[in-house]
Write a protein that holds these residues in place. Sequence first.
Motif, mmCIF file in Angstrom:
data_model
loop_
_atom_site.group_PDB
_atom_site.id
_atom_site.type_symbol
_atom_site.label_atom_id
_atom_site.label_comp_id
_atom_site.label_asym_id
_atom_site.label_seq_id
_atom_site.Cartn_x
_atom_site.Cartn_y
_atom_site.Cartn_z
ATOM 1 N N ALA A 49 4.284 6.708 -3.835
ATOM 2 C CA ALA A 49 3.287 7.094 -2.797
ATOM 3 C C ALA A 49 1.786 6.856 -2.787
ATOM 4 O O ALA A 49 1.373 7.036 -4.166
ATOM 5 C CB ALA A 49 3.495 8.556 -2.212
ATOM 6 N N THR A 57 -1.821 6.645 4.348
ATOM 7 C CA THR A 57 -0.856 6.833 3.481
ATOM 8 C C THR A 57 0.236 5.838 3.287
ATOM 9 O O THR A 57 0.188 5.253 4.389
ATOM 10 C CB THR A 57 -0.162 8.222 3.345
ATOM 11 O OG1 THR A 57 0.468 8.185 4.788
ATOM 12 C CG2 THR A 57 -1.145 9.610 3.192
ATOM 13 N N TYR A 59 4.156 5.364 1.808
ATOM 14 C CA TYR A 59 5.286 5.566 0.917
ATOM 15 C C TYR A 59 6.489 4.781 0.828
ATOM 16 O O TYR A 59 6.888 3.997 1.650
ATOM 17 C CB TYR A 59 5.973 6.875 1.676
ATOM 18 C CG TYR A 59 5.182 8.213 1.773
ATOM 19 C CD1 TYR A 59 4.248 8.382 3.040
ATOM 20 C CD2 TYR A 59 5.286 9.199 0.845
ATOM 21 C CE1 TYR A 59 3.763 9.529 2.795
ATOM 22 C CE2 TYR A 59 4.418 10.154 0.723
ATOM 23 C CZ TYR A 59 3.598 10.660 1.810
ATOM 24 O OH TYR A 59 2.733 11.562 2.039
ATOM 25 N N LYS A 64 10.499 8.643 1.866
ATOM 26 C CA LYS A 64 9.838 9.141 3.173
ATOM 27 C C LYS A 64 10.736 10.310 3.736
ATOM 28 O O LYS A 64 12.069 10.352 3.647
ATOM 29 C CB LYS A 64 9.930 7.732 4.200
ATOM 30 C CG LYS A 64 8.992 6.808 3.901
ATOM 31 C CD LYS A 64 8.874 5.695 5.079
ATOM 32 C CE LYS A 64 8.150 4.775 4.875
ATOM 33 N NZ LYS A 64 7.869 3.612 5.472
ATOM 34 N N THR A 68 5.773 14.221 -0.129
ATOM 35 C CA THR A 68 4.454 14.151 0.507
ATOM 36 C C THR A 68 3.405 14.224 -0.494
ATOM 37 O O THR A 68 3.142 15.019 -1.408
ATOM 38 C CB THR A 68 4.417 15.753 1.248
ATOM 39 O OG1 THR A 68 5.456 15.810 2.124
ATOM 40 C CG2 THR A 68 2.898 15.724 1.996
ATOM 41 N N LEU A 80 1.951 15.395 -5.547
ATOM 42 C CA LEU A 80 3.089 14.879 -4.915
ATOM 43 C C LEU A 80 4.006 16.032 -4.829
ATOM 44 O O LEU A 80 4.538 16.433 -5.939
ATOM 45 C CB LEU A 80 3.535 13.816 -5.867
ATOM 46 C CG LEU A 80 4.874 13.068 -4.998
ATOM 47 C CD1 LEU A 80 4.291 12.148 -3.864
ATOM 48 C CD2 LEU A 80 5.476 12.123 -6.117
#
Length: 120
Positions: A49, A57, A59, A64, A68, A80
């Motif tokens: 990410a 952002t 990913y 996904k 986050t 993260l």
Amino acid sequence: QVQLVESGGGLVQPGGSLRLSCASSGTIFSNNAMGWYRRAPGKERELVAVMTGGGSTNYADSVKGRFTISRDNAKNTVRLQMNSLKPEDTAVYYCNLKQSPTGVYTYAYWGQGTQVTVSS
């Protein structure tokens, strides 16, 4: 000189959560992207990410909905949050910073890596 220091790796059971943090120091330009890569045993390093200073952002498809990324621009830190971890998430996770005064990122820096192991 820019330095990146990661923390937060460890051993977790499948379905569990971990949060990685990366603190940067040195000369940090506002034109940058901070993110996470990982290298699993026997595999090449891959993007997990990334987030730009403006909040965009990206990913990996494999994370996904589970991972986050977030950052604090004032402190030049990136985190993260990893939820619903799977054994295939086991890897060494590296913090990455790309930056330049303007335009295309021309400088790249790496942290030392932190081990994440997902196993029962």
